[in-house]
Design an enzyme around this catalytic site. Structure first.
Site, PDB file in Angstrom:
ATOM      1  CG  HIS A   8     -37.583  39.234 -36.378  1.00 16.59           C
ATOM      2  ND1 HIS A   8     -37.433  40.582 -36.129  1.00 16.59           N
ATOM      3  CD2 HIS A   8     -36.490  38.634 -35.841  1.00 16.59           C
ATOM      4  CE1 HIS A   8     -36.297  40.786 -35.451  1.00 16.59           C
ATOM      5  NE2 HIS A   8     -35.700  39.627 -35.287  1.00 16.59           N
ATOM      6  CE  LYS A  27     -28.530  43.034 -25.254  1.00 20.86           C
ATOM      7  NZ  LYS A  27     -29.004  42.164 -26.340  1.00 20.86           N
ATOM      8  NE  ARG A  50     -29.150  37.839 -38.852  1.00 20.63           N
ATOM      9  CZ  ARG A  50     -29.048  38.768 -37.932  1.00 20.63           C
ATOM     10  NH1 ARG A  50     -29.691  39.897 -38.065  1.00 20.63           N
ATOM     11  NH2 ARG A  50     -28.299  38.591 -36.855  1.00 20.63           N
ATOM     12  CB  SER A  89     -34.060  44.937 -34.751  1.00 17.60           C
ATOM     13  OG  SER A  89     -34.929  43.849 -34.855  1.00 17.60           O
TER      14      SER A  89
HETATM   15  O1  PNS Z   1     -33.066  38.776 -30.962  1.00 20.28           O
HETATM   16  P1  PNS Z   1     -31.819  38.450 -30.188  1.00 20.28           P
HETATM   17  O2  PNS Z   1     -31.363  39.663 -29.414  1.00 20.28           O
HETATM   18  O3  PNS Z   1     -30.739  37.855 -31.049  1.00 20.28           O
HETATM   19  O4  PNS Z   1     -32.235  37.320 -29.122  1.00 20.28           O
HETATM   20  C1  PNS Z   1     -31.361  36.864 -28.109  1.00 20.28           C
HETATM   21  C2  PNS Z   1     -32.172  36.150 -27.016  1.00 20.28           C
HETATM   22  C3  PNS Z   1     -33.187  37.117 -26.415  1.00 20.28           C
HETATM   23  C4  PNS Z   1     -32.893  34.961 -27.598  1.00 20.28           C
HETATM   24  C5  PNS Z   1     -31.176  35.665 -25.927  1.00 20.28           C
HETATM   25  O5  PNS Z   1     -30.433  36.744 -25.456  1.00 20.28           O
HETATM   26  C6  PNS Z   1     -31.895  34.996 -24.751  1.00 20.28           C
HETATM   27  O6  PNS Z   1     -32.310  33.853 -24.834  1.00 20.28           O
HETATM   28  N1  PNS Z   1     -32.075  35.740 -23.637  1.00 20.28           N
HETATM   29  C7  PNS Z   1     -32.754  35.276 -22.467  1.00 20.28           C
HETATM   30  C8  PNS Z   1     -31.793  35.013 -21.319  1.00 20.28           C
HETATM   31  C9  PNS Z   1     -31.157  33.645 -21.479  1.00 20.28           C
HETATM   32  O7  PNS Z   1     -31.817  32.628 -21.446  1.00 20.28           O
HETATM   33  N2  PNS Z   1     -29.818  33.655 -21.643  1.00 20.28           N
HETATM   34  C10 PNS Z   1     -29.050  32.453 -21.845  1.00 20.28           C
HETATM   35  C11 PNS Z   1     -29.144  31.964 -23.275  1.00 20.28           C
HETATM   36  S1  PNS Z   1     -27.718  31.135 -23.669  1.00 20.28           S
END
Ligand code: PNS
Length: 160
Positions: A17, A41, A90, A128
């Site tokens: 990150h 979560k 990645r 993570s």
């Molecule tokens: O680090 P991650 O867990 O891969 O990140 C995922 C994240 C937090 C970017 C994604 O789950 C997100 O944007 N969550 C916020 C809720 C949202 O907007 N959901 C619709 C996205 S398609």
């Protein structure tokens, strides 16, 4: 001014990150690292702890802001006048999920565009979750996360 948002769970921030953050901070005027809070979560670190770790490891970068949000990423973007999302890619396995999110975000907010940065080779296997798993079995996580984060993980695991 070219402003981008780098959203994620950051539970906790890894060197992968951090590499994306550093690369963005050189290319854009401002980068908002956004900790998305998903109350359903289970996380190792609270939002506040994740924010503090992120602040700690980015304090030398002048154009990085750390924020958090509960809700849809696009709602944050509309409220804060940001139109560009940065995500790290990645491996090919990331692509399907990332494409789904990019298309959904664009459907929800027409102005939202997603920009993918290819993770450096040395971080392409890093997440993570895998760091937490290795640490939970006493494996060596040196070099995978910033030192402060390594200590924070060890501290958390002591309490388990
Ligand atoms: O680090 P991650 O867990 O891969 O990140 C995922 C994240 C937090 C970017 C994604 O789950 C997100 O944007 N969550 C916020 C809720 C949202 O907007 N959901 C619709 C996205 S398609």
């Amino acid at each position: 001014m070219m402003k981008v948002v780098y959203p994620g769970t950051f539970d906790p921030v890894t060197n992968g990150h951090l590499d994306i953050i550093e690369r963005c901070s050189k290319k854009f005027d401002k980068i908002i690292v956004l900790v998305l809070n998903n109350p359903s979560k289970k996380h190792m670190f609270s939002v506040e702890e994740r924010i503090n770790l992120l602040k700690d490891v980015t304090h030398e970068l002048g154009n990085v802001e750390i924020a958090s949000f509960t809700g849809l990423l696009v709602d944050y973007m509309k409220e804060n006048q940001v139109e560009l999302i940065v995500r790290g890619l990645r491996a090919v396995s990331d692509f399907e999920y990332e494409m789904q999110m990019a298309l959904m975000n664009n459907r929800l907010y027409d102005n939202a565009e997603t920009l993918f940065l290819i993770a450096r080779n040395k971080y392409s296997y890093l997440s993570s979750s895998i760091v937490k798993e290795v640490a939970s079995f006493n494996g060596n996580i040196k070099g995978l996360v910033p030192e402060k984060v390594e200590l924070a993980i060890k501290e958390k695991l002591k309490g388990v």
